[in-house]
Write an enzyme that holds these catalytic residues in place. Structure first.
Site, mmCIF file in Angstrom:
data_model
loop_
_atom_site.group_PDB
_atom_site.id
_atom_site.type_symbol
_atom_site.label_atom_id
_atom_site.label_comp_id
_atom_site.label_asym_id
_atom_site.label_seq_id
_atom_site.Cartn_x
_atom_site.Cartn_y
_atom_site.Cartn_z
ATOM 1 N N ASP A 229 28.640 31.231 52.727
ATOM 2 C CA ASP A 229 29.703 31.671 53.610
ATOM 3 C C ASP A 229 31.298 30.805 54.289
ATOM 4 O O ASP A 229 30.732 29.019 54.125
ATOM 5 C CB ASP A 229 28.595 31.780 54.493
ATOM 6 C CG ASP A 229 29.341 32.550 56.125
ATOM 7 O OD1 ASP A 229 29.493 33.807 54.886
ATOM 8 O OD2 ASP A 229 28.158 31.756 57.438
ATOM 9 N N GLU A 253 33.352 32.071 50.204
ATOM 10 C CA GLU A 253 33.730 32.807 50.872
ATOM 11 C C GLU A 253 35.139 32.281 51.512
ATOM 12 O O GLU A 253 34.835 31.351 51.922
ATOM 13 C CB GLU A 253 33.073 33.122 52.113
ATOM 14 C CG GLU A 253 33.902 34.136 53.150
ATOM 15 C CD GLU A 253 32.687 34.571 53.950
ATOM 16 O OE1 GLU A 253 33.645 35.523 54.702
ATOM 17 O OE2 GLU A 253 32.008 33.993 54.515
#
Ligand SMILES: *[C@@H]1O[C@H](CO)[C@@H](O)[C@H](O)[C@H]1NC(C)=O
Ligand SMILES: *[C@@H]1O[C@H](CO)[C@@H](O)[C@H](O)[C@H]1NC(C)=O
Ligand SMILES: *[C@@H]1O[C@H](CO)[C@@H](O)[C@H](O)[C@H]1NC(C)=O
Ligand SMILES: *[C@@H]1O[C@H](CO)[C@@H](O)[C@H](O)[C@H]1NC(C)=O
Ligand SMILES: *[C@@H]1O[C@H](CO)[C@@H](O)[C@H](O)[C@H]1NC(C)=O
Ligand SMILES: *[C@@H]1O[C@H](CO)[C@@H](O)[C@H](O)[C@H]1NC(C)=O
Ligand SMILES: *[C@@H]1O[C@H](CO)[C@@H](O)[C@H](O)[C@H]1NC(C)=O
Length: 531
Positions: A229, A253
């Site tokens: 993330d 990400e």
């Protein structure tokens, strides 16, 4: 800290020396991922009462997921990506509850909102029994703590495990400069309701501890891949060591539409793969007033800038972005979008609810409980996804070169994009368009096959024969996508066991246009008059 952070340096260095990975990059490229938000997928008791506040917990669990794996596997997916699994904050905050799993407080405890250790282990065992891979989302940029919205946030660092001291974090500043890497990597993201205390991942104690943690996490639970993330918000130098310590494939990400910002993560060896935001933005434009030619152009840019587009995640929806149908709920457009991401180069990644044509806006409205669909396996996009995954899985089975053969652009104009992927015999030729279900009927001629080869359009099970130049006449109608494979490639797949010959009558009759003449407006196409 839980254990001396310094003594872990040696263990981490050993971990970096290359472990046998549970699933390597080659294995992942051949998979197709269904993204699950645990709190919103299925409840343990299977109840489907949909009245829940989408900023609070709605009750989904690992056991609920385990009980509904058929729903995912019957759509042809061979991997799942799930919400982070570690313990989160418990507070009701002004920005909602930690139902999504991104607000870690204890990296060494599982999130008991989602179930017990046994439940999680049962889920992993069942996935592996089904030959499905598990990708787990991990948070490394920050730890989280509820606060009163007075900045700088007063953090009680002793509540974190590990990282129970201020010294592991950057001093508070609010990210304000989204073009300045020092700022968006070292300052704290979104200081509202929940403080995301920003870890100093560039320091050795922090990076060593995170490396040791992820290695244990992967080993303890037999995890096959990770999604990192907010990878763009940690320092670059942290990423390769962390990925190596995990020993598995990783998506990081990196939220950007610029090839130079995205592709450097691969070319510098920082990350093996990223969700493909480059094409995501262009696709969304193309289906909302923009042009398909721009998608083709971005494909070319990405192919020349990124080292390995086959390791990018091909997607049109995720838990952070408004649903595709939020901007335009035309079913034909949604089908074209789904067709593209499943047959494109890269690892298809479908976010739960996309197959049910959910329409939610931005967070948290894009996180509708899936049970509100009653897990309908007959919805048009569910059926389409099942067919296309079958087509892709079959092509991979027929040829080990399918994945590594980059798609060739056969045709691109403002309304159409036609690609061919795979070597002769296992190739898939498909055309997507942005005409919508209002699209007229017309014919186009597209190549990609051998001369006189028998082909099948798999979404309608209509057969056709390529001409002497290997072109197939496609009978376009109502904006539907077209997907062709050699007829010989389908034997034994259960796809299109019954076929019928394609022809102009089918398209025209469907529109009630028999007898009239329909012209394509696209200049430069091989235009055929439709009588
Ligand atoms: C990946 O793993 C497969 C077995 O699952 C193996 O055949 C292949 O050689 C490995 N590839 C790489 C690049 O390590
Ligand atoms: C944080 O920065 C953003 C701009 O990026 C600004 O809109 C916001 O008001 C700031 N918030 C706080 C709490 O300082
Ligand atoms: C970038 O951000 C950092 C941290 O906020 C700041 O110290 C630095 O001055 C900024 N650089 C520029 C060029 O604005
Ligand atoms: C992995 O399991 C060991 C043994 O039970 C435990 O000590 C360790 O904390 C676990 N690590 C993680 C990251 O869950
Ligand atoms: C990516 O490609 C560039 C340019 O060809 C090359 O210099 C670099 O070594 C490659 N990086 C990786 C990680 O393969
Ligand atoms: C499809 O592309 C054309 C040409 O760029 C554009 O005018 C049209 O609005 C697009 N269609 C949709 C549904 O966005
Ligand atoms: C065959 O298809 C290609 C696109 O793949 C197109 O450019 C060409 O014009 C077609 N040929 C004929 C004879 O229609």
């Amino acid at each position: 800290m839980r254990t001396s952070i310094i003594s872990t340096a040696v263990a981490t260095a050993l971990a970096f020396a290359g472990l046998g990975s549970a699933a390597n990059i080659t294995e992942w490229k051949s998979r197709s991922i269904y993204q699950v938000m645990i709190d919103r997928f299925a409840r343990t008791d299977g109840s489907t009462d949909a009245s829940c506040d989408v900023s609070r917990f709605c009750g989904g669990t690992w056991k609920g997921l385990l009980n509904n794996l058929d729903y995912i596997q019957d759509m042809g997916f061979t991997a799942i990506q799930i919400s982070p699994i570690v313990k989160n904050i418990e507070e009701h905050t002004s920005v909602g509850d930690a139902y999504h799993g991104y607000w870690s407080v204890d990296n060494y405890a599982l999130n008991d909102r989602f179930g017990t250790k046994q439940d999680f282990e049962d889920l992993v065992a069942e996935l592996h029994k089904r030959d499905m891979l598990l990708m787990v989302d991990v948070v490394v940029n920050n730890m989280a703590q509820a606060f009163d919205n007075v900045v700088p946030p007063k953090i009680d660092y002793s509540k974190f495990n590990p990282f129970n001291d201020k010294k592991y974090f950057h001093p508070y500043c609010n990210v304000t400069q989204w073009e300045n890497a020092t700022d968006y990597q070292n300052c704290w993201l979104y200081p509202y309701g929940v403080a995301l205390a920003d870890l100093a991942t560039e320091t050795k104690p922090v990076s060593d501890e995170l490396g040791r943690w992820v290695k244990e996490l992967v080993a303890n639970y037999s995890i096959d891949g990770i999604r990192i993330d907010a990878a763009k918000h940690v320092n670059d130098g942290f990423l390769p060591g962390f990925v190596e310590a995990s020993g598995v494939f990783a998506f990081g990400e990196v939220l950007t539409g610029l090839p130079e910002d995205m592709c450097r993560y691969q070319s510098l060896g920082l990350l093996p793969g990223m969700p493909n935001y480059l094409e995501y933005y262009q696709l969304n434009e193309a289906f909302n007033g923009g042009s398909m030619a721009d998608v083709a152009e971005m494909r070319n840019e990405a192919a020349s800038s990124c080292n390995d587009t086959a390791a990018l995640g091909s997607f049109l929806e995720n838990h952070d972005m408004p649903r595709f149908a939020n901007r335009n709920d035309d079913m034909a457009l949604a089908k074209n979008g789904m067709t593209y991401i499943l047959l494109n180069d890269g690892i298809p990644t479908v976010y739960q609810g996309q197959e049910q044509h959910f329409k939610g806006n931005g967070t948290p409205f894009n996180r509708e409980p899936l049970w509100s669909s009653e897990y309908n396996k007959e919805s048009p996009l569910y059926v389409l996804t099942a067919t296309l995954n079958k087509v892709r899985n079959n092509a991979i089975k027929l040829s080990s070169d399918y994945i590594s053969t980059p798609s060739e652009t056969l045709w691109a104009d403002v309304n159409h994009l036609c690609l061919r992927k795979g070597p002769d015999g296992s190739q898939v030729v498909f055309c997507i368009n942005n005409k919508s279900s209002q699209g007229e009927s017309y014919q186009i001629s597209v190549g990609g096959f051998q001369k006189n080869e028998k082909v099948v359009e798999v979404l309608t099970c209509k057969t056709n024969t390529a001409d002497i130049s290997g072109n197939v006449t496609m009978y376009m109608n109502k904006g539907e996508p077209k997907v062709y494979v050699p007829q010989a490639a389908l034997s034994g797949t259960g796809l299109c066991d019954k076929t019928e010959e394609d022809g102009p009558s089918s398209g025209a009759a469907a529109l009630g246009l028999t007898g009239s003449v329909v012209l394509t407006a696209v200049i430069g196409w091989a235009v055929v008059l439709l009588a």
